[in-house]
Design a protein around this motif. Sequence first.
Motif, PDB file in Angstrom:
ATOM      1  N   ASN A 136      32.420  48.297  38.214  1.00 60.49           N
ATOM      2  CA  ASN A 136      32.782  47.058  37.521  1.00 60.49           C
ATOM      3  C   ASN A 136      33.346  46.058  38.529  1.00 60.49           C
ATOM      4  OD1 ASN A 136      35.884  47.436  37.565  1.00 60.49           O
ATOM      5  ND2 ASN A 136      35.122  49.358  36.697  1.00 60.49           N
ATOM      6  N   PRO A 137      33.416  44.773  38.172  1.00 56.01           N
ATOM      7  CA  PRO A 137      33.902  43.749  39.108  1.00 56.01           C
ATOM      8  C   PRO A 137      35.296  44.035  39.654  1.00 56.01           C
ATOM      9  CG  PRO A 137      32.820  42.720  37.236  1.00 56.01           C
ATOM     10  CD  PRO A 137      32.899  44.175  36.919  1.00 56.01           C
ATOM     11  N   ARG A 138      36.147  44.617  38.834  1.00 57.68           N
ATOM     12  CA  ARG A 138      37.504  44.910  39.302  1.00 57.68           C
ATOM     13  C   ARG A 138      37.493  45.941  40.420  1.00 57.68           C
ATOM     14  NH1 ARG A 138      42.541  47.056  35.498  1.00 57.68           N
ATOM     15  NH2 ARG A 138      44.108  47.126  37.172  1.00 57.68           N
ATOM     16  N   LEU A 139      36.700  46.998  40.255  1.00 58.47           N
ATOM     17  CA  LEU A 139      36.617  48.027  41.293  1.00 58.47           C
ATOM     18  C   LEU A 139      35.984  47.461  42.556  1.00 58.47           C
ATOM     19  CD1 LEU A 139      36.931  50.945  42.240  1.00 58.47           C
ATOM     20  CD2 LEU A 139      34.675  51.433  41.261  1.00 58.47           C
ATOM     21  N   CYS A 140      34.943  46.643  42.422  1.00 55.49           N
ATOM     22  CA  CYS A 140      34.279  46.052  43.591  1.00 55.49           C
ATOM     23  C   CYS A 140      35.250  45.181  44.381  1.00 55.49           C
ATOM     24  CB  CYS A 140      33.075  45.232  43.152  1.00 55.49           C
ATOM     25  SG  CYS A 140      31.738  46.203  42.439  1.00 55.49           S
ATOM     26  N   GLY A 141      36.019  44.348  43.656  1.00 51.97           N
ATOM     27  CA  GLY A 141      37.012  43.512  44.331  1.00 51.97           C
ATOM     28  C   GLY A 141      38.091  44.339  44.997  1.00 51.97           C
ATOM     29  N   LEU A 142      38.499  45.418  44.341  1.00 57.85           N
ATOM     30  CA  LEU A 142      39.525  46.299  44.902  1.00 57.85           C
ATOM     31  C   LEU A 142      39.027  46.984  46.168  1.00 57.85           C
ATOM     32  CD1 LEU A 142      42.306  47.635  44.648  1.00 57.85           C
ATOM     33  CD2 LEU A 142      41.227  49.401  43.217  1.00 57.85           C
ATOM     34  N   LEU A 143      37.773  47.437  46.169  1.00 64.43           N
ATOM     35  CA  LEU A 143      37.203  48.090  47.345  1.00 64.43           C
ATOM     36  C   LEU A 143      37.155  47.140  48.539  1.00 64.43           C
ATOM     37  CD1 LEU A 143      34.279  50.133  45.727  1.00 64.43           C
ATOM     38  CD2 LEU A 143      36.385  51.046  46.723  1.00 64.43           C
ATOM     39  N   VAL A 144      36.771  45.901  48.293  1.00 63.10           N
ATOM     40  CA  VAL A 144      36.731  44.913  49.381  1.00 63.10           C
ATOM     41  C   VAL A 144      38.138  44.614  49.883  1.00 63.10           C
ATOM     42  CG1 VAL A 144      36.143  42.524  49.965  1.00 63.10           C
ATOM     43  CG2 VAL A 144      34.560  43.900  48.616  1.00 63.10           C
ATOM     44  N   PHE A 145      39.092  44.491  48.960  1.00 67.22           N
ATOM     45  CA  PHE A 145      40.483  44.210  49.338  1.00 67.22           C
ATOM     46  C   PHE A 145      41.054  45.344  50.186  1.00 67.22           C
ATOM     47  CE2 PHE A 145      45.051  44.628  48.336  1.00 67.22           C
ATOM     48  CZ  PHE A 145      45.502  43.430  48.858  1.00 67.22           C
ATOM     49  N   VAL A 146      40.830  46.586  49.770  1.00 64.36           N
ATOM     50  CA  VAL A 146      41.317  47.739  50.529  1.00 64.36           C
ATOM     51  C   VAL A 146      40.636  47.796  51.894  1.00 64.36           C
ATOM     52  CG1 VAL A 146      41.377  50.262  50.597  1.00 64.36           C
ATOM     53  CG2 VAL A 146      41.935  49.064  48.481  1.00 64.36           C
ATOM     54  N   THR A 147      39.356  47.461  51.938  1.00 64.07           N
ATOM     55  CA  THR A 147      38.626  47.444  53.212  1.00 64.07           C
ATOM     56  C   THR A 147      39.273  46.487  54.200  1.00 64.07           C
ATOM     57  OG1 THR A 147      36.508  48.062  52.217  1.00 64.07           O
ATOM     58  CG2 THR A 147      36.426  46.829  54.279  1.00 64.07           C
ATOM     59  N   PHE A 148      39.603  45.277  53.746  1.00 62.45           N
ATOM     60  CA  PHE A 148      40.220  44.295  54.634  1.00 62.45           C
ATOM     61  C   PHE A 148      41.634  44.717  55.027  1.00 62.45           C
ATOM     62  CE2 PHE A 148      36.802  41.437  53.346  1.00 62.45           C
ATOM     63  CZ  PHE A 148      36.585  40.729  54.521  1.00 62.45           C
ATOM     64  N   CYS A 149      42.375  45.312  54.108  1.00 63.55           N
ATOM     65  CA  CYS A 149      43.737  45.755  54.426  1.00 63.55           C
ATOM     66  C   CYS A 149      43.727  46.869  55.477  1.00 63.55           C
ATOM     67  CB  CYS A 149      44.450  46.222  53.165  1.00 63.55           C
ATOM     68  SG  CYS A 149      44.888  44.896  52.024  1.00 63.55           S
ATOM     69  N   LEU A 150      42.868  47.861  55.310  1.00 61.03           N
ATOM     70  CA  LEU A 150      42.765  48.946  56.281  1.00 61.03           C
ATOM     71  C   LEU A 150      42.272  48.432  57.630  1.00 61.03           C
ATOM     72  CD1 LEU A 150      41.268  51.824  54.078  1.00 61.03           C
ATOM     73  CD2 LEU A 150      43.621  51.570  54.872  1.00 61.03           C
ATOM     74  N   SER A 151      41.339  47.497  57.602  1.00 62.74           N
ATOM     75  CA  SER A 151      40.818  46.926  58.850  1.00 62.74           C
ATOM     76  C   SER A 151      41.889  46.133  59.577  1.00 62.74           C
ATOM     77  CB  SER A 151      39.614  46.025  58.550  1.00 62.74           C
ATOM     78  OG  SER A 151      38.575  46.752  57.931  1.00 62.74           O
ATOM     79  N   LEU A 152      42.701  45.399  58.824  1.00 61.46           N
ATOM     80  CA  LEU A 152      43.796  44.648  59.438  1.00 61.46           C
ATOM     81  C   LEU A 152      44.819  45.594  60.061  1.00 61.46           C
ATOM     82  CD1 LEU A 152      45.046  41.853  59.905  1.00 61.46           C
ATOM     83  CD2 LEU A 152      46.193  42.086  57.702  1.00 61.46           C
ATOM     84  N   LEU A 153      45.095  46.698  59.397  1.00 62.19           N
ATOM     85  CA  LEU A 153      46.014  47.698  59.938  1.00 62.19           C
ATOM     86  C   LEU A 153      45.457  48.296  61.228  1.00 62.19           C
ATOM     87  CD1 LEU A 153      48.559  49.459  59.637  1.00 62.19           C
ATOM     88  CD2 LEU A 153      47.191  51.033  58.234  1.00 62.19           C
TER      89      LEU A 153
END
Length: 308
Positions: A136-153
């Motif tokens: 669903n759109p919420r999960l897709c947005g969450l996956l992208v958000f987590v991806t950017f957060c982990l990448s920034l870390l």
Amino acid sequence: MEPQNLTDISEFLLMGLSEPELQPLIFGLFLFMYLITVSGNLLIILLVSSDPRLHTPMYFFLSILSLDDIAFTSTTILKMLVNIQMQNKSIPYVGCLAQVAFFYLFACVDNLLLSVMAYDRLVAICYPLHYKVIMNPRLCGLLVFVTFCLSLLYSQLQLTFVLQIKFCTDVGIYSFFCDSPQLFKIACSDTSTIRILVYCVVVIVGGIPLSGILYSYIRIVSSILRVSSASGKYKAFSSCGSHLSVVCLFYGTGLGASLSLAVSSSDRKGAWTSVMYTVVTPMLNPFIYSLRNRDIKKALQRLISKTA
């Protein structure tokens, strides 16, 4: 000679691909590849955003991947093109640190997005009836958000490692961009502990997503083999063929470049090897998705006919 702290150094010299007689050719070649990369990935983003038929999780992740490829390539190529044009090999200390941070940020985003896209294909093929509910759109947005957060870390962790390095007067980097392995080569202080930590982090950051991709495709292949009709098998394979090609290209060139840098003593060869995963791979991704994907080709035809 006493090593100087990194804050005492005002600039580095990017010595990679610096053959004087090849500078016009290198400038033209890299400018051409950069323009192809930007235009190709922008076209993918335009198609996905303008065509309602492509408003699905798969193409949403693809548009994010295309945007990341543009940023990833811009991080390395633009400075090199400016240096060739200005006939200046220097990069400021702060600019070098920024290049290291953004390079690993966008490289990690690419790495994690490919794993997310593999999971999307796993759900689409193994659980087709529940695909829209799960992805669903919420999960897709969450996956992208987590991806950017982990990448920034991960990016900040790499930057922290670089800040621990001390240098002498030799500030020549035999590459066309700032990268932590190249900075380790010109360090005066002992970097053995930092190198071990860096390699461990790289193995974790690269190995976990790759393991997820392999697991997803093992499940996908086993599910496809249970399909009775040949047309059903072909349709399932074709839906993940483009992604699998990009995965092989990304990890293949990255692993090849790492092995080449490890076993080769030639700095010039190492600089040219790094071109493969920093320039060539982002340039080829749009072609892989446009040439192997029927939905993208149909969307392009609709856009051309609408424009005409």
